[in-house]
Design an enzyme around this catalytic site. Structure first.
Site, mmCIF file in Angstrom:
data_model
loop_
_atom_site.group_PDB
_atom_site.id
_atom_site.type_symbol
_atom_site.label_atom_id
_atom_site.label_comp_id
_atom_site.label_asym_id
_atom_site.label_seq_id
_atom_site.Cartn_x
_atom_site.Cartn_y
_atom_site.Cartn_z
ATOM 1 C CB CYS A 1 -2.657 3.754 -6.833
ATOM 2 S SG CYS A 1 -3.980 3.479 -5.626
ATOM 3 C CG HIS B 1 -2.666 -0.977 -3.385
ATOM 4 N ND1 HIS B 1 -3.491 -0.848 -2.306
ATOM 5 C CD2 HIS B 1 -2.771 0.205 -4.050
ATOM 6 C CE1 HIS B 1 -4.060 0.348 -2.303
ATOM 7 N NE2 HIS B 1 -3.630 1.015 -3.346
#
Ligand SMILES: NC(=O)c1ccc[n+]([C@@H]2O[C@H](COP(=O)([O-])OP(=O)(O)OC[C@H]3O[C@@H](n4cnc5c(N)ncnc54)[C@H](O)[C@@H]3O)[C@@H](O)[C@H]2O)c1
Ligand SMILES: NC(=O)c1ccc[n+]([C@@H]2O[C@H](COP(=O)([O-])OP(=O)(O)OC[C@H]3O[C@@H](n4cnc5c(N)ncnc54)[C@H](O)[C@@H]3O)[C@@H](O)[C@H]2O)c1
Ligand SMILES: NC(=O)c1ccc[n+]([C@@H]2O[C@H](COP(=O)([O-])OP(=O)(O)OC[C@H]3O[C@@H](n4cnc5c(N)ncnc54)[C@H](O)[C@@H]3O)[C@@H](O)[C@H]2O)c1
Ligand SMILES: NC(=O)c1ccc[n+]([C@@H]2O[C@H](COP(=O)([O-])OP(=O)(O)OC[C@H]3O[C@@H](n4cnc5c(N)ncnc54)[C@H](O)[C@@H]3O)[C@@H](O)[C@H]2O)c1
Lengths: 335, 335, 335, 335
Positions: D141, D221
Site C-alpha cells: 500500500c 497511512h
C-alpha cells in the site's frame, strides 16, 4: 399517488443518512437538504442531485464556493410536507417556530427534549402513537437500541426492572475535535444517568436505571443489560424473541468486538458500512440467578435512520400498521 | 531483629513496584530481583542497587549486556525467606516446584488460579487467613478493588447481591503490542464473567455477578457497581464507611475521568504517579430504589502493591493484626 | 544571599512543574502560584504549601471551596522578582501590562509570540542573550527539543539545512476534551509549518523547514530529523556530541516507543515520571548519502522546565555562564 | 470471449476486496476464494455466491460450520488461470510451489519479497513489465502510494531525491489484537527504513530515503513528502500533473484529516467506504527553497485493489496498454 415531500434540515451524520434512506422508499422523496457550510459533504450532496439550501445569510457563500444554493432554509421548508430536523442537539428546538409558521410537520432527533415534540417515537414500540402527529421526536441512538429489545421482552414476559451500563463512543468517526484520547470518562458522574429513563418517553411504565461512560472509540456504543422479567423464561426463549425482531441481529461467528461488527456492515455491502440493527451477541444471552444478561452493540450513526422513515410514514398516515411500515422500510433499505 | 528477606521473581509492572514498596518498609528488604531480559528495566534495577538474577541460561547474556548477574533464579530463591512471584500470568504456576524444593514461602499474583496457593488474599478482608501460610495468592487488581469496597459494606450492612460492570484497560501503559486501538471488546462474551466471582476466593459468601469489557485505554480500570444491601442505609452512610477505609479515596474536585485520577497521582508526588487506593467518585455514590450505585477507578499497575507487602507480613507473622499491618504499610509508602 | 522570589501565574501542566523545579534550587523560591479554578490541582498546591492566589473576582470562590486564597494575582506579582507566566497560549500576552505596571520581570512560554518578550530563550543555545533581560520567552517544547540538538551540531559541523517532521501528541495526558481519537491530522496543511522556523527565534541563521501532524496519543512528541551538515562527519561523531549534551539522553536497551521512554521516566523515579531531556534513539543516528537522520522523543510536559529555571537565573544575573547554570539546574533536579 | 478465471487464496482485508473488484470487471471472474476459518467473513463470501475453498484438513470443519466447502485450496487452484495470493505476509511465499506445480499464474502482495515473483508491479509505473509474466508482486500500500506520485513527477521533471516520512496506521480497523493504544513507535529504529527503497523494485533509478513510524490509528497511512526535482517547476505545475493522474485525488473542501477522507469515501458510496486513490491535500503542495513538499493519505486496505486487477490483465495479456487497463479498471469500479 404523489410522494410525500421530505426536507432535511441539517445535513450531517444523521441528516445525510436520512436523506439517502428516504430516497430508497417509493412513497416519499427528498425535495432538499439544508447545510450551513460548503464543505465536502455539501459537494457530495450536490453531486448526488439533492437541492442544497442554506441559511439566508450564507446563500452567496454557498454559491460562490461552487454549490449553487437552491434557496434559504425557509424556501425549502415551504415546499415540504415534513421536515426532518437533523441539526445539532439543542439547535433543533430553535427551529420549531419556523416549522409552525410554515405549517409543516417536523421530526426532531434525540438531541432534543421530549417536550419539544410531545411524542417520542420508536417504530417497534409505539408507531401508532405518531399517526397523524405534527411533531415527533425520534429518540436517540441509545434509547432506540434499548426500546428494540425491552419492548418485545416486556410484551412477552413483562419487564420488572432493567439495569443497563451504556459505554458510549465519545466521538463519531469523522469528528477529530473531541476526546478523550486515552481515558475512561464516567458521564454523568451523578447516578443513575438520564439515558435509561429516556426509554420511558416511549414506553412509560418501564422501570429502568442506567449508568454511562464515554470512551476513546468512534465506532459504536456497547450496552451491558441486566433485566429482571415478570414471567419465567430461558435464554433460548429470549433468543427466539430477539431472532424475530426486524431490527435486531444476533451476532457470533468470530465477531468479538464493535470493530468486527462494523467490518460486517462493510462486508454486507451496506451504504457507508452502516449497521442499522441492534447487534446482540448470541453467546452472551444468559439467564443467571433468574436474571437476564446480554451485550449489544449499537451503531450510533445509523440505528435511528429506519426509524425516521417510519416516523414520516406514521405522521403522514401513509401506513397505519407499524409492523407493515417497518417491513416496508427494511425491505427498501435492504435490511 | 533482622529484616525478612524478600526476592522478586519477575521484575515487570508488578515486580518492580513490589520491590520498591518492600524497600520502604523497616521489617523487610529485597535481596534480589529476577529478570529475563537485559532491557532498560534491568539496567534501572541494577542502578538502584538491586541484585539482578536471571534464568540459568541467561546469566552470561545479562552480564555481557552490562548488568553483572548476581546468579540464577535458584541462587536468589535459596537466599530468600519469601519469594514474590510476579512473572506473567500462568508462568508463576510452573515455579511452584522450585519454591517447594527450596523450602521458601511464595506469593503469587492474580494471574494465577486460587488453587495454586490455596489462599487468596486481600489485606482488608482476610489478613488473618494468611497468617503463617507458605503460599498465598494476592488477588488481581480488579478483585482487590472489589474486595476493598464490598467487604466493609458487607460487615456493616450485609451484601445481598453485587452486579458489577468491569471496564478494563486493554494494555498497560508500556505495552505497545496489545490492542484494540479503536474498539470495545466484550470479554468474555459468555456471561456472567469470571471476574466478579473471584471475589468469593477471598470472601466466599458474597453473591456477585459481573460483566467485563476491554477498552482502548491504558490508564485504569473503571467499575460500575450496583449493590443490594441487607440493611437499610443512605448514600451518606456508605460514603462515611468508604471514608474510613485505609485504601479507598473519595474523588471529586474537578476530577472527571481516569486521566485526571492519574494526574492526581503525579501531583501527589507518588512514585511512578501510582494510585494505590480505589478511587470512588463521591458524587456517584447513590441510593436509588433501594439499591446502591457508584463508580470507582482502579489503577491496575499499583493497587495490589501494598497488599503484597501485607501478605509478606502475614505469612512471616511479623504482625498478627491486619489493620495494624495495613496502617504500617500505608505509612511507610506515604499513602 | 536571599533567594530570588518567583511567582507562577497559571498553575497548569507547565506552571506546576516550574513551581516544583524552582523549589528544588537553592538560589530561588516560590512565593506564590495563581490558579483560576479551585480544582484538585489547586488543593494539591495548597497542601504542598504554596500560597495560592487567584483572579480578583474569584478570591471568595477559592476560599469558600476550601482553599484560603492568599490574595489576587496583582498581590502575588507585587511580591515577586520574576513572574513565570504559564497561562494558556495567547492569555499570557494580556498579562504584559500587569507585569510592566508592577515593574516585575516576566517569562512567557512557547504559546506566546517571540515579539511579546523580544528574547526567545534556550539555555544551551543562547543563555547569554537573556542576561539581565526583563522579558524572556522560553520557547515551546518542540523548539526546545530542536535547539538542543541543532545548536551543538551547528557549533561543531555547521548546519546547512534541517528538514524535520514533527509528530505531535494531540493532547496532554490530563486533557480529555481534545481529540482526535482515531485519525492523523496534518496540521498545518499549508507547508512548510511554522514550527521549525521558530528555532530561528533562538538561533537566527539556521535554515530549517518543517512539516507537522497531530496524533491520537498523549505521551510525547516524536521528531524525525534530516540534517545536512557543512563539514563531513560520521554517525559516531554525532553520537559523541549528543552524549556530551547535558539535556540529551541516548536511548536503546529495548526502548522502542514513546511509551517505553515514559516508563523509563517513572522507573528513574523522576517526579511525575517526567523526562526533561530529549531522548534520541542511538540506533537511529545514521549518516546516509551524506545526510544525518535520527529520531528523538520529546516530553512536551517537561522538557521546558529546566529551561525556565535557567531563564530565571540569566534574567536575575545569578550566574553569567550558561553551562554553569545548566549544570546547577540539572544537579538540583536530579537530571 | 470467455472470462479469465481468478482464484483468491486468502480472503481477508485484501482478498475480499480483490474478489469484489474482479467481479466488477467484464473480462475476468472469480471462480473461488480460499479461507482458513469459518468466520463471519466466510459466511458473507458464501452468501455473496463465491465458492469457498479451504485447507485440506479444514474442509469438514468449514462444512459442518454451515459453509459447504467447495473443495481444497489445490482444487481451487486447478480451476484457475491466475491465483491472487492474499494470505498474510510471509505465508504467500510457501504457496509458490503449489502454483508452480499446478502451472497457474500467481500474484502476491506487498507482504512478500520482490525476489519471490521477480516482478514488482504498479499499473501507472511499469504495467508493460508484467505483460505475460507468470509471477507478479503487487507492491505494498505504501509503495503503491509512493509510485503513483513519484513516477509522473519523474517522467515530467526528473526526480533527483525523495525524502519521505511514512506514518503508518498500526492495525487495520477490524484488527483488535494489535497495538499501540497510546504511543508513537518509530519502526524500524535503524534508518533509513526499507519502505521507501521498495519503490526501486518498481522504478529502479529513483533515489529515495524513508523514515517510518507506527501510530495508534486504524484508518489510513499519511505520507509527508519532500522531493528534489531535476527541472524547475511550480507548485501549480505539480498540482496539474497530480490532477491528471487516474488514481490521485486532490482533497480540500474542509477535509483536514484521515478521518474526513474516510468519511468522504463513505459519502461517495464507495463499497466499504474505500478510497482507492492517493489523497493529496491540494493546499499542502508547496515549492519551498526549490524543493517540493506535500501530504498524502493512503488507504492501506484498498489502494492496491485496482492494481491487482491491472496486474491480472497484464499477466493474461488482456490489454497491452497500461493506461487503457487503468482506465478500464477505474471505470468498472466507479473510480
Ligand atoms: N451522531 C450520532 O451518533 C447521533 C445519533 C442519534 C441521534 N443524533 C442526534 O441527531 C441530531 C444531529 O446530530 P448529528 O450527529 O447528525 O450532528 P452533525 O453535527 O453531524 O450534523 C449537524 C448538521 O447540522 C448543520 N447545522 C448546524 N446548525 C444548523 C442550522 N442552524 N440550520 C441548519 N443546519 C445546521 C451542520 O452544518 C451539520 O451539517 C442531534 O440531535 C443528535 O443528538 C446523533
Ligand atoms: N499489570 C497489571 O495490571 C497486573 C495487575 C495485577 C496483577 N497482575 C498480575 O501480576 C503478574 C505479573 O504481571 P505483570 O503485569 O507485572 O507482567 P509483566 O509482563 O509486566 O512482567 C513480568 C516479568 O516477568 C519476567 N519473566 C517472564 N518469564 C519469567 C520467568 N520464567 N522467570 C522469571 N521472570 C520471568 C518478564 O521478563 C517480566 O519482567 C501476573 O500474574 C498478572 O496477572 C498484573
Ligand atoms: N502543555 C504543553 O505541552 C506545553 C509545552 C510547552 C509549552 N507550553 C506552553 O505553556 C503555556 C501553558 O500551557 P499549559 O499546557 O501549562 O496550559 P494548562 O492549560 O495546562 O495550564 C494553564 C493554567 O493557567 C490557568 N489560567 C488560565 N487563565 C488564566 C489567567 N487569566 N490568569 C492566571 N491563570 C490562568 C489555568 O487555570 C491553568 O491552570 C502555554 O503558553 C503553552 O503553549 C505547553
Ligand atoms: N492490510 C493491509 O493494509 C495491506 C495493504 C497492502 C498489502 N497487504 C498485503 O496483503 C497480504 C494480505 O494481507 P491482509 O491484510 O489482507 O491479511 P489478512 O490477515 O486480513 O488476511 C489474510 C487471509 O489469509 C487467510 N490465510 C491465512 N493463512 C492461509 C493459508 N495458508 N492459506 C490460505 N489462506 C490463509 C486468513 O484466514 C485471512 O483470511 C499481505 O501480504 C499484506 O502484506 C496488506
Amino acid at each position: 399517488m404523489s410522494k410525500v415531500k421530505v426536507a432535511i434540515n441539517g445535513y450531517g451524520t444523521i441528516g445525510k443518512r436520512v436523506a439517502d434512506a428516504v430516497t430508497m422508499q417509493d412513497d416519499m422523496e427528498i425535495i432538499g437538504v439544508a447545510k450551513t457550510r460548503p464543505n465536502y459533504e455539501a459537494f457530495v450532496a450536490h453531486d448526488k442531485g439533492y437541492d442544497v439550501y442554506t441559511l439566508a445569510d450564507r446563500v452567496d457563500a454557498m454559491t460562490s464556493a461552487g454549490i449553487p444554493a437552491a434557496g434559504t432554509v425557509e424556501d425549502m421548508i415551504s415546499k415540504a410536507d415534513v421536515v426532518v430536523d437533523c441539526t445539532p442537539g439543542g439547535v433543533g428546538e430553535k427551529n420549531k417556530a419556523l416549522y409552525e409558521k410554515a405549517g409543516v410537520k417536523a421530526i426532531w432527533q434525540g438531541g432534543e427534549d421530549h417536550d419539544l415534540a410531545g411524542c417520542s417515537f420508536n417504530a417497534e414500540a409505539n408507531y401508532a402513537e405518531a399517526l397523524g402527529k405534527d411533531f415527533v421526536r425520534v429518540v436517540s441512538c441509545n434509547t432506540t437500541g434499548l426500546c428494540r429489545v425491552i419492548y418485545p421482552l416486556d410484551q412477552e414476559y413483562g419487564v420488572k426492572k432493567v439495569r443497563v451500563t451504556l459505554m458510549r463512543r465519545a466521538a463519531d468517526p469523522n469528528d477529530i475535535k473531541t476526546g478523550p484520547i486515552n481515558a475512561i470518562v464516567p458521564n454523568p458522574i451523578k447516578l443513575p444517568s438520564h439515558h435509561g429513563p429516556d426509554v420511558k418517553s416511549v414506553i412509560p411504565h418501564i422501570n429502568i436505571t442506567s449508568t454511562a461512560v464515554k470512551l476513546p472509540t468512534t465506532l459504536m456504543h456497547l450496552h451491558t443489560l441486566n433485566i429482571e422479567l415478570e414471567k419465567e423464561c430461558t435464554a433460548d426463549d429470549v433468543k427466539a424473541i430477539f431472532a424475530k425482531q426486524p431490527r435486531v441481529r444476533m451476532v457470533g461467528q468470530g465477531i468479538t468486538s464493535t470493530a468486527e461488527v462494523m467490518e460486517l456492515g462493510k462486508d454486507l455491502g451496506r451504504p457507508r458500512g452502516d449497521m442499522w440493527e441492534n447487534c446482540v451477541w448470541e453467546d452472551s444471552v444468559t439467564m443467571y440467578e433468574g436474571e437476564l444478561y446480554f451485550f449489544q452493540a449499537i451503531h450510533q450513526e445509523s440505528d435511528v435512520i429506519p426509524e425516521n422513515v417510519d416516523a414520516i410514514r406514521a405522521m403522514m398516515e401513509l401506513e397505519s400498521d407499524g409492523a407493515k411500515s417497518v417491513a416496508k422500510t427494511n425491505k427498501a433499505m435492504g435490511l
